[in-house]
Structure formats: structure tokens, C-alpha cells
Motif scaffolding. Structure first.
Motif, PDB file in Angstrom:
ATOM      1  N   ALA A  68     -15.385  17.749   9.019  1.00 12.49           N
ATOM      2  CA  ALA A  68     -16.249  18.194   7.936  1.00 12.49           C
ATOM      3  C   ALA A  68     -17.653  18.437   8.473  1.00 12.49           C
ATOM      4  O   ALA A  68     -18.316  17.508   8.934  1.00 12.49           O
ATOM      5  CB  ALA A  68     -16.274  17.158   6.819  1.00 12.49           C
ATOM      6  N   ASP A  69     -18.101  19.677   8.407  1.00 11.00           N
ATOM      7  CA  ASP A  69     -19.435  20.023   8.897  1.00 11.00           C
ATOM      8  C   ASP A  69     -20.449  19.762   7.783  1.00 11.00           C
ATOM      9  O   ASP A  69     -21.095  20.683   7.268  1.00 11.00           O
ATOM     10  CB  ASP A  69     -19.457  21.489   9.329  1.00 11.00           C
ATOM     11  N   ALA A  70     -20.565  18.492   7.428  1.00 10.66           N
ATOM     12  CA  ALA A  70     -21.417  18.089   6.316  1.00 10.66           C
ATOM     13  C   ALA A  70     -22.882  18.091   6.728  1.00 10.66           C
ATOM     14  O   ALA A  70     -23.211  17.772   7.870  1.00 10.66           O
ATOM     15  CB  ALA A  70     -21.007  16.708   5.824  1.00 10.66           C
ATOM     16  N   PRO A  71     -23.795  18.407   5.786  1.00 11.66           N
ATOM     17  CA  PRO A  71     -25.216  18.424   6.113  1.00 11.66           C
ATOM     18  C   PRO A  71     -25.834  17.040   6.177  1.00 11.66           C
ATOM     19  O   PRO A  71     -26.980  16.898   6.612  1.00 11.66           O
ATOM     20  CB  PRO A  71     -25.820  19.235   4.962  1.00 11.66           C
ATOM     21  N   SER A  72     -25.105  16.016   5.739  1.00 10.94           N
ATOM     22  CA  SER A  72     -25.600  14.646   5.807  1.00 10.94           C
ATOM     23  C   SER A  72     -24.403  13.700   5.891  1.00 10.94           C
ATOM     24  O   SER A  72     -23.251  14.133   5.905  1.00 10.94           O
ATOM     25  CB  SER A  72     -26.470  14.327   4.585  1.00 10.94           C
ATOM     26  N   THR A  73     -24.693  12.423   5.928  1.00 12.55           N
ATOM     27  CA  THR A  73     -23.696  11.389   6.181  1.00 12.55           C
ATOM     28  C   THR A  73     -22.644  11.326   5.071  1.00 12.55           C
ATOM     29  O   THR A  73     -22.944  10.919   3.951  1.00 12.55           O
ATOM     30  CB  THR A  73     -24.391  10.019   6.280  1.00 12.55           C
ATOM     31  N   PRO A  74     -21.380  11.707   5.354  1.00 16.76           N
ATOM     32  CA  PRO A  74     -20.351  11.716   4.315  1.00 16.76           C
ATOM     33  C   PRO A  74     -19.640  10.362   4.215  1.00 16.76           C
ATOM     34  O   PRO A  74     -18.648  10.105   4.887  1.00 16.76           O
ATOM     35  CB  PRO A  74     -19.395  12.811   4.778  1.00 16.76           C
ATOM     36  N   THR A  75     -20.154   9.493   3.364  1.00 12.02           N
ATOM     37  CA  THR A  75     -19.519   8.181   3.209  1.00 12.02           C
ATOM     38  C   THR A  75     -18.303   8.252   2.296  1.00 12.02           C
ATOM     39  O   THR A  75     -17.313   7.562   2.507  1.00 12.02           O
ATOM     40  CB  THR A  75     -20.510   7.168   2.632  1.00 12.02           C
ATOM     41  N   GLY A  76     -18.367   9.052   1.237  1.00 13.00           N
ATOM     42  CA  GLY A  76     -17.301   9.080   0.233  1.00 13.00           C
ATOM     43  C   GLY A  76     -16.292  10.186   0.488  1.00 13.00           C
ATOM     44  O   GLY A  76     -16.598  11.217   1.105  1.00 13.00           O
ATOM     45  N   LEU A  77     -15.072   9.980  -0.021  1.00 18.06           N
ATOM     46  CA  LEU A  77     -13.978  10.934   0.168  1.00 18.06           C
ATOM     47  C   LEU A  77     -13.044  10.864  -1.022  1.00 18.06           C
ATOM     48  O   LEU A  77     -12.684   9.775  -1.480  1.00 18.06           O
ATOM     49  CB  LEU A  77     -13.201  10.608   1.447  1.00 18.06           C
ATOM     50  N   ALA A  78     -12.650  12.018  -1.545  1.00 16.78           N
ATOM     51  CA  ALA A  78     -11.632  12.078  -2.603  1.00 16.78           C
ATOM     52  C   ALA A  78     -10.838  13.359  -2.412  1.00 16.78           C
ATOM     53  O   ALA A  78     -11.403  14.421  -2.121  1.00 16.78           O
ATOM     54  CB  ALA A  78     -12.282  12.044  -3.986  1.00 16.78           C
ATOM     55  N   ILE A  79      -9.517  13.264  -2.573  1.00 19.94           N
ATOM     56  CA  ILE A  79      -8.623  14.395  -2.348  1.00 19.94           C
ATOM     57  C   ILE A  79      -7.765  14.590  -3.592  1.00 19.94           C
ATOM     58  O   ILE A  79      -7.083  13.664  -4.042  1.00 19.94           O
ATOM     59  CB  ILE A  79      -7.727  14.164  -1.113  1.00 19.94           C
ATOM     60  N   SER A  80      -7.772  15.807  -4.135  1.00 24.80           N
ATOM     61  CA  SER A  80      -6.976  16.083  -5.322  1.00 24.80           C
ATOM     62  C   SER A  80      -5.509  16.260  -4.945  1.00 24.80           C
ATOM     63  O   SER A  80      -5.166  16.423  -3.767  1.00 24.80           O
ATOM     64  CB  SER A  80      -7.486  17.355  -6.013  1.00 24.80           C
ATOM     65  N   ARG A  81      -4.647  16.259  -5.939  1.00 19.92           N
ATOM     66  CA  ARG A  81      -3.217  16.428  -5.672  1.00 19.92           C
ATOM     67  C   ARG A  81      -2.908  17.788  -5.074  1.00 19.92           C
ATOM     68  O   ARG A  81      -1.931  17.943  -4.339  1.00 19.92           O
ATOM     69  CB  ARG A  81      -2.421  16.238  -6.972  1.00 19.92           C
ATOM     70  N   SER A  82      -3.734  18.776  -5.386  1.00 23.40           N
ATOM     71  CA  SER A  82      -3.519  20.111  -4.841  1.00 23.40           C
ATOM     72  C   SER A  82      -4.088  20.269  -3.439  1.00 23.40           C
ATOM     73  O   SER A  82      -3.930  21.314  -2.817  1.00 23.40           O
ATOM     74  CB  SER A  82      -4.134  21.166  -5.767  1.00 23.40           C
ATOM     75  N   GLY A  83      -4.766  19.232  -2.940  1.00 23.37           N
ATOM     76  CA  GLY A  83      -5.278  19.261  -1.579  1.00 23.37           C
ATOM     77  C   GLY A  83      -6.745  19.604  -1.442  1.00 23.37           C
ATOM     78  O   GLY A  83      -7.237  19.762  -0.327  1.00 23.37           O
ATOM     79  N   ARG A  84      -7.471  19.709  -2.558  1.00 19.23           N
ATOM     80  CA  ARG A  84      -8.914  19.951  -2.467  1.00 19.23           C
ATOM     81  C   ARG A  84      -9.606  18.685  -1.973  1.00 19.23           C
ATOM     82  O   ARG A  84      -9.342  17.588  -2.466  1.00 19.23           O
ATOM     83  CB  ARG A  84      -9.461  20.384  -3.817  1.00 19.23           C
TER      84      ARG A  84
END
Length: 396
Positions: A53-69
Motif C-alpha cells: 500500500a503506497d499510503a501517504p502516512s502510517t497505515p495502522t488500520g485495515l478492513a477488507i470487504s467481502r467483495s475484496g475492497r
């Protein structure tokens, strides 16, 4: 589910040693080992790189939908963080979510903008809930009206509902993690308040009427434990300003997990090595006193230095072993096993389990942030999201 993968994965994985956490990780002599020869520890399994993930800041959280988003949450550690929630594209790029405008902090209209989102989760209906701590500059008193839960409509990519949390916070609050329990007549949320000092708490929210109850403030289980230091990448994590002396990191109630039946909440301080549990009914009961809730807290024992927690359908609690770049799970009988490790899992933070039994975890690199390194930003984007398959309990 479709997730982008990088075939640059295989970079010599090294299994971290689980330091005394379970029999599965005890030192075991290699075949043919004789006098004068070194023994090796039984290695944990390898992990797979699911996404960068080329995030602009520190990605602490994560959630994935059933469709894969895939969605990542980036707390505003300071006012320079450009966005606090983003959706990860298959190529790893991260765009503001649900919109750039929603990510623009507006203290004058705090319930219409996202100020500081450390985490978010999907409920059983695949609805996204975001936790906003209301801290657009990362510290200080939360903006009045800014602490809230936000329900997101994935189909229309917009805020559908806001649940204020104002009645459950204090001037030193720093809301951190979230679990939502909706189904079979239940509609509740549980939130950890890490605090901005040594004290934390747990918030219980009735999503039907918006009632918020603050529980276990001042209790030993939600406090930052004294005289403990977390080691990540072979280095103690300390607050190291550009000038002045370094200070120990503090952090109260941080990671939480909910039992499959919704009756038990597991939690732990950020700075603490023990896992705790409490019945959710007592957290929600308006007639239960603080003393009665505290009397029901169970100390489940040593679990290592962790960040995020989660559970599976068998009520096994998964642990982010931040000091060992590893993932472990605690069985209902108290047995802990290290199931995987990876040298790229730097500051393992948030878990997500998909229906096809993949356990995803973010490598947030929090320890590389400037405040822990004399003002130098040592983070190296893109940020790894790793995964490992979780199988049924072989003992079961």
C-alpha cells in the motif's frame, strides 16, 4: 476475492523465535545434533505478501470487504497527515475515502469530516464503520463533537450515519480500536481509549439509541504498565524528540477482540504484556456499577507485547507480536502458539480475517516514525500488508 499480489515476494523469510510463549515454539534439538553443536528453535510459518500500500502516512488500520475492497486507516499523528482513510487500488495506490472532502478536517463542522481515524471494521452485513478519535493534530483535547462512529455506505461511497461519542470521552482521550456486534437483535460497539498518558478505558455503545458508557477507567487492565519498554527491530521504542531527553512510551487499552457469540471482549494495553477479558453484558448494563464491572475482569495471563487483536470462529485470539515480527494465537485453553513470522512485518498492527480463512495484517512501521527517531522519518513506503492461511485447530 481479488487482491493484487506482487511477485517480488520471496526475499529470504526468516522465522522469528517465539520467546517462551508456547510449547510449539520451544527450542527443539535438530536431528543428529551432538556435543558442541548449536540447536535451533522450531520456526514459525512463512507469510505471503498480499499487497503493498503506497499510503501517504502510517497505515495502522485495515478492513477488507467481502467483495475484496481494501481500506486503510491512517491516524493523524500530526496536522501534516493529508488523509486519514483511504481505499487501496489493485496497483497499491491509495485514494482518499469516501472522498477527499470528507478527509479534510473541519473542526467547525466536526461530524461532517474525518479528523483522526485509527481504525475501522465491517459488520456482519458488510457495512463499514469508522472510528474517529476527533484529534486533527494527533494530541490535545478532542475537538468538541469530533469523536464519533461513522457508518459508510459502500455502494454510494458516502457517510450514512454518525454516532457521537462525546459523552464517553475525556480531555485526554485517544480512541484507538473498534469492534461492532450487529445481528440476532444485537447492535453494539466496543471501543478502546488508549489515552494520552498512562490511563485508558473502554467505551460500550448501544447503536440502537446511541447511548455511550465509559468503563474501567483507572483499572489496572486498561492502564499503561509501568517499567516496561517495547523492543521493535532490536531497538527500544522511546519518544525521542529532536531536542531534550527521551521518554518512555505510554499507552493504555489498545487492541480488542470480540468472542464469536459477542459475549466476551478481549483487550490489552499498548504497553503491557497481559491479556484481559470481560463480559460485554456488564459493560452495557446501565445498572452495573464500575466496581461490579471491574470485579468481572479476568486476567488471562502473559501474551507478549502486542498491538491489534482479533478472534476466529473457534474463539482463538490472534496476537500481533510486535517484538518478534510475528503472529500468534491463543487457544481457549490458554495455550499460545506462534503461527507465522516475517522480517517485513514491522510493527504488526491490525488484523483482518476473510471468509476464505486468510489472516491479513498491516506492517505499520510506527516505530520508524519521527517522534521515535529524533525527528527523522525512517518509514519506507510502500507499506506491506501480509497474510497467512489459518487452518482448523489440529487438536480439534
Amino acid at each position: 476475492m481479488v487482491l493484487a499480489r506482487r511477485d517480488l515476494i520471496a526475499r529470504g523469510l526468516t522465522a522469528a523465535t517465539a520467546f517462551g510463549l508456547s510449547r510449539s515454539a520451544e527450542a527443539t534439538p535438530a536431528p543428529g545434533t551432538g556435543p558442541g553443536q548449536a540447536t535451533t528453535s522450531r520456526g514459525a510459518g512463512a507469510m505471503e505478501l498480499a499487497l503493498l500500500a503506497d499510503a501517504p502516512s502510517t497505515p495502522t488500520g485495515l478492513a477488507i470487504s467481502r467483495s475484496g475492497r481494501v481500506f486503510v486507516m491512517m491516524p493523524r499523528f500530526n496536522a501534516k497527515v493529508p488523509i486519514t482513510v483511504g481505499e487501496v487500488a489493485p496497483d497499491g495506490s491509495v485514494r482518499p475515502y469516501p472522498s477527499e472532502a470528507a478527509n479534510r478536517p473541519d473542526p467547525k463542522n466536526p461530524q461532517a469530516s474525518l479528523l483522526h481515524v485509527p481504525n475501522g471494521v465491517f459488520d456482519r452485513d458488510d457495512t463499514l464503520w469508522l472510528l474517529d478519535a476527533g484529534l486533527p493534530e494527533g494530541k490535545g483535547p478532542p475537538v468538541p463533537g469530533g469523536a464519533k462512529l461513522v457508518q459508510i455506505d459502500l455502494a454510494e461511497n458516502r457517510m450514512r450515519r454518525v454516532v457521537p461519542l462525546e459523552s464517553g470521552i475525556t480531555p485526554s482521550s485517544s480512541l484507538n480500536d473498534l469492534r461492532v456486534d450487529i445481528g440476532d437483535g444485537r447492535a453494539f460497539a466496543y471501543i478502546t481509549d488508549q489515552g494520552q498518558g498512562e490511563e485508558g478505558a473502554i467505551l460500550a455503545v448501544d447503536l440502537n439509541d446511541g447511548r455511550v458508557v465509559r468503563r474501567l477507567q483507572g483499572h489496572a487492565s486498561t492502564k499503561s504498565q509501568k517499567n516496561l519498554v517495547k523492543f521493535v527491530e532490536h531497538r527500544p521504542v522511546m519518544l525521542r524528540p529532536e531536542t531534550g531527553p527521551e521518554k518512555p512510551v505510554q499507552g493504555g487499552a489498545n487492541g480488542i477482540a470480540l468472542s464469536p457469540d459477542g459475549r466476551r471482549l478481549y483487550y490489552a494495553p499498548l504497553i503491557g504484556r497481559r491479556l484481559y477479558a470481560v463480559d460485554t453484558a456488564s459493560l452495557l448494563d446501565p445498572n452495573a456499577s464500575d466496581a461490579e464491572v471491574a470485579a468481572g475482569v479476568e486476567d488471562l495471563g502473559e501474551k507478549g507485547m502486542t498491538g491489534g487483536l482479533t478472534t476466529d470462529a473457534m474463539d482463538r485470539v490472534y496476537l500481533t507480536l510486535q517484538e518478534q515480527n510475528a503472529v500468534a494465537r491463543r487457544h481457549p485453553d490458554g495455550r499460545i502458539e506462534v503461527i507465522a513470522s516475517d522480517e517485513r512485518l514491522i510493527w504488526a498492527d491490525t488484523f483482518w480475517i476473510t471468509p476464505d480463512r486468510w489472516l491479513y495484517v498491516t506492517a505499520a512501521q510506527v516505530n520508524r516514525r519521527p517522534e521515535y527517531n529524533g525527528g527523522a522519518d525512517l518509514q519506507r513506503p510502500p507499506y506491506a500488508i501480509l497474510r497467512v492461511r489459518i487452518d482448523a485447530d489440529p487438536a480439534g
